[in-house]
Write a protein that holds these residues in place. Structure first.
Motif, mmCIF file in Angstrom:
data_model
loop_
_atom_site.group_PDB
_atom_site.id
_atom_site.type_symbol
_atom_site.label_atom_id
_atom_site.label_comp_id
_atom_site.label_asym_id
_atom_site.label_seq_id
_atom_site.Cartn_x
_atom_site.Cartn_y
_atom_site.Cartn_z
ATOM 1 N N ILE A 210 4.499 8.203 -12.688
ATOM 2 C CA ILE A 210 4.294 6.799 -12.354
ATOM 3 C C ILE A 210 5.400 6.261 -11.462
ATOM 4 N N ALA A 211 6.626 6.780 -11.634
ATOM 5 C CA ALA A 211 7.737 6.329 -10.799
ATOM 6 C C ALA A 211 7.561 6.725 -9.347
ATOM 7 N N GLY A 212 6.754 7.746 -9.080
ATOM 8 C CA GLY A 212 6.520 8.152 -7.702
ATOM 9 C C GLY A 212 5.745 7.140 -6.896
ATOM 10 N N LEU A 213 5.050 6.226 -7.570
ATOM 11 C CA LEU A 213 4.284 5.183 -6.889
ATOM 12 C C LEU A 213 4.808 3.790 -7.215
ATOM 13 N N PHE A 214 5.114 3.556 -8.473
ATOM 14 C CA PHE A 214 5.609 2.250 -8.927
ATOM 15 C C PHE A 214 6.955 2.454 -9.627
ATOM 16 N N PRO A 215 8.045 2.581 -8.883
ATOM 17 C CA PRO A 215 9.316 2.979 -9.499
ATOM 18 C C PRO A 215 10.063 1.891 -10.257
ATOM 19 N N ALA A 260 -2.933 4.304 -5.449
ATOM 20 C CA ALA A 260 -2.361 4.260 -4.103
ATOM 21 C C ALA A 260 -3.424 3.931 -3.067
ATOM 22 N N GLU A 261 -4.634 4.446 -3.268
ATOM 23 C CA GLU A 261 -5.731 4.148 -2.342
ATOM 24 C C GLU A 261 -6.167 2.695 -2.462
ATOM 25 N N ILE A 262 -6.315 2.206 -3.678
ATOM 26 C CA ILE A 262 -6.756 0.828 -3.907
ATOM 27 C C ILE A 262 -5.817 -0.161 -3.230
ATOM 28 N N LEU A 263 -4.516 0.108 -3.317
ATOM 29 C CA LEU A 263 -3.517 -0.816 -2.777
ATOM 30 C C LEU A 263 -3.248 -0.593 -1.295
ATOM 31 N N GLY A 264 -3.884 0.399 -0.700
ATOM 32 C CA GLY A 264 -3.697 0.645 0.721
ATOM 33 C C GLY A 264 -2.370 1.291 1.068
ATOM 34 N N ILE A 265 -1.712 1.860 0.085
ATOM 35 C CA ILE A 265 -0.443 2.546 0.336
ATOM 36 C C ILE A 265 -0.696 3.871 1.036
ATOM 37 N N ARG A 285 -11.905 -0.433 -13.161
ATOM 38 C CA ARG A 285 -11.024 -0.744 -14.285
ATOM 39 C C ARG A 285 -9.564 -0.583 -13.885
ATOM 40 N N LEU A 286 -9.250 0.447 -13.117
ATOM 41 C CA LEU A 286 -7.880 0.640 -12.655
ATOM 42 C C LEU A 286 -7.436 -0.520 -11.779
ATOM 43 N N ALA A 287 -8.309 -0.998 -10.905
ATOM 44 C CA ALA A 287 -7.965 -2.140 -10.060
ATOM 45 C C ALA A 287 -7.634 -3.363 -10.911
ATOM 46 N N GLU A 288 -8.389 -3.560 -11.980
ATOM 47 C CA GLU A 288 -8.113 -4.666 -12.895
ATOM 48 C C GLU A 288 -6.754 -4.497 -13.566
ATOM 49 N N VAL A 289 -6.443 -3.280 -13.969
ATOM 50 C CA VAL A 289 -5.156 -3.007 -14.613
ATOM 51 C C VAL A 289 -4.001 -3.275 -13.656
ATOM 52 N N LEU A 290 -4.151 -2.861 -12.422
ATOM 53 C CA LEU A 290 -3.098 -3.106 -11.441
ATOM 54 C C LEU A 290 -2.846 -4.603 -11.270
ATOM 55 N N ARG A 291 -3.909 -5.387 -11.272
ATOM 56 C CA ARG A 291 -3.741 -6.844 -11.162
ATOM 57 C C ARG A 291 -3.078 -7.403 -12.417
ATOM 58 N N GLU A 292 -3.506 -6.944 -13.566
ATOM 59 C CA GLU A 292 -2.930 -7.430 -14.830
ATOM 60 C C GLU A 292 -1.430 -7.135 -14.910
#
Length: 297
Positions: A210-215, A260-265, A285-292
């Motif tokens: 997870i740190a590789g994308l959201f550190p 990473a794809e959803i966020l356009g990274i 569901r993952l997109a919802e989690v990222l927003r939450e």
């Protein structure tokens, strides 16, 4: 090198090859977050699906853009001769360490795995992290093999799978392994879900997907653990439970790639075929989690 937080980024691909711009962006995110080291070309980095030339290029990019942050790369491959070529490429690129899992099509014996590490160790000028990853290699290290491999001169750390989120069980397991290996060997968590427990119960390093994308949150968890604030480390990890749910169900790679794809990274799709990131309802569901969780590009 083998303490604190080691962040493992994706190696994003396109239909025509490596997405170098996106990869550099991922490395820069890690540098800006002040992770302790970068684990390029780990399982999250899809090393097993890339050619030697592709891996050499990614390695050079990681070192060039790491801004002095130590870089470790995987040199795992089916044949020992190929592992040695990859080790040479990595060292020429200026890596600080290498990571090696006993990759094989045929199930390996303990003696075959020891010989692999012994051979590679003789050809290294940088330290090596033993990657015990039975989920992909289908090889289980015994404690006896840990002890044998840890005596090799290049070996400096062991990435340990399946550590428990239970504090007492984790401390007991880490202590058990420490009695078998030299004192300079660091012990690290291979899974994100129990990492806060590992770090607060005597573990030295978190090898983190997870740190590789959201550190940022993993850095905070690691710093809390290092300062002895177990409650804070566990509370921060608990915040990520919606992600951990998806990790348990789908595996970390497909979840992180989809995020990473959803966020356009990175461009979509970013994984090497036949692998696919999450799709359909699970992607939603993952997109919802990222927003939450307020996780963003």
């Amino acid at each position: 090198m083998f303490t604190g937080l080691s962040a493992f980024p994706l190696t994003p691909l396109t239909a025509t090859g490596g997405d170098e711009k996106s990869f550099v962006r991922l490395i820069e995110r890690l540098v800006n977050a002040r992770v302790d080291s970068i684990g390029a070309l780990g399982s999250t980095g899809s090393y097993a699906y890339l050619t030697r030339e592709e891996r050499a290029r990614v390695t050079r990019l990681a070192v060039e853009h790491a801004g002095g942050t130590p870089v470790m790369v995987s040199i795992g491959s089916l044949r020992t001769s190929d592992v040695l070529h990859l080790a040479e490429d990595a060292q020429q690129a200026g890596v600080s360490a290498v990571l090696l899992a006993p990759v094989s099509y045929q199930k390996l014996t303990a003696d075959e795995v020891f010989t692999l590490y012994e051979t590679v160790s003789r050809h290294l000028s940088v330290p090596l992290c033993v990657y015990d990853n039975p989920g992909t290699t289908h090889f289980d290290f015994s404690d006896e093999l840990y002890a044998r491999v840890a005596q090799l001169p290049a070996v400096a750390s062991i990435k340990i799978p399946n550590l428990s989120a239970d504090p007492q069980a984790t401390r007991a397991r880490l202590n058990e392994i420490r009695t078998l290996v030299p004192s300079h060997i660091t012990l690290g968590a291979a899974g994100d879900l129990a990492a806060a427990t590992v770090l607060t119960q005597g573990g030295d390093v978190w090898y983190s997907v997870i740190a590789g994308l959201f550190p940022e949150i993993p850095v905070a968890i690691t710093r809390a653990a290092q300062s002895g604030d177990e409650a804070e480390a566990q509370a921060l990890s608990a915040q990520l439970e919606p992600l951990w749910v998806l990790f348990r169900k789908h595996g970390s790679l497909r979840v992180v790639a989809a995020a990473a794809e959803i966020l356009g990274i990175v461009c979509a799709p970013c994984l090497p075929l036949p692998l696919h990131a999450l799709a359909g309802d699970e992607r939603q569901r993952l997109a919802e989690v990222l927003r939450e969780l307020n996780l963003h590009a």
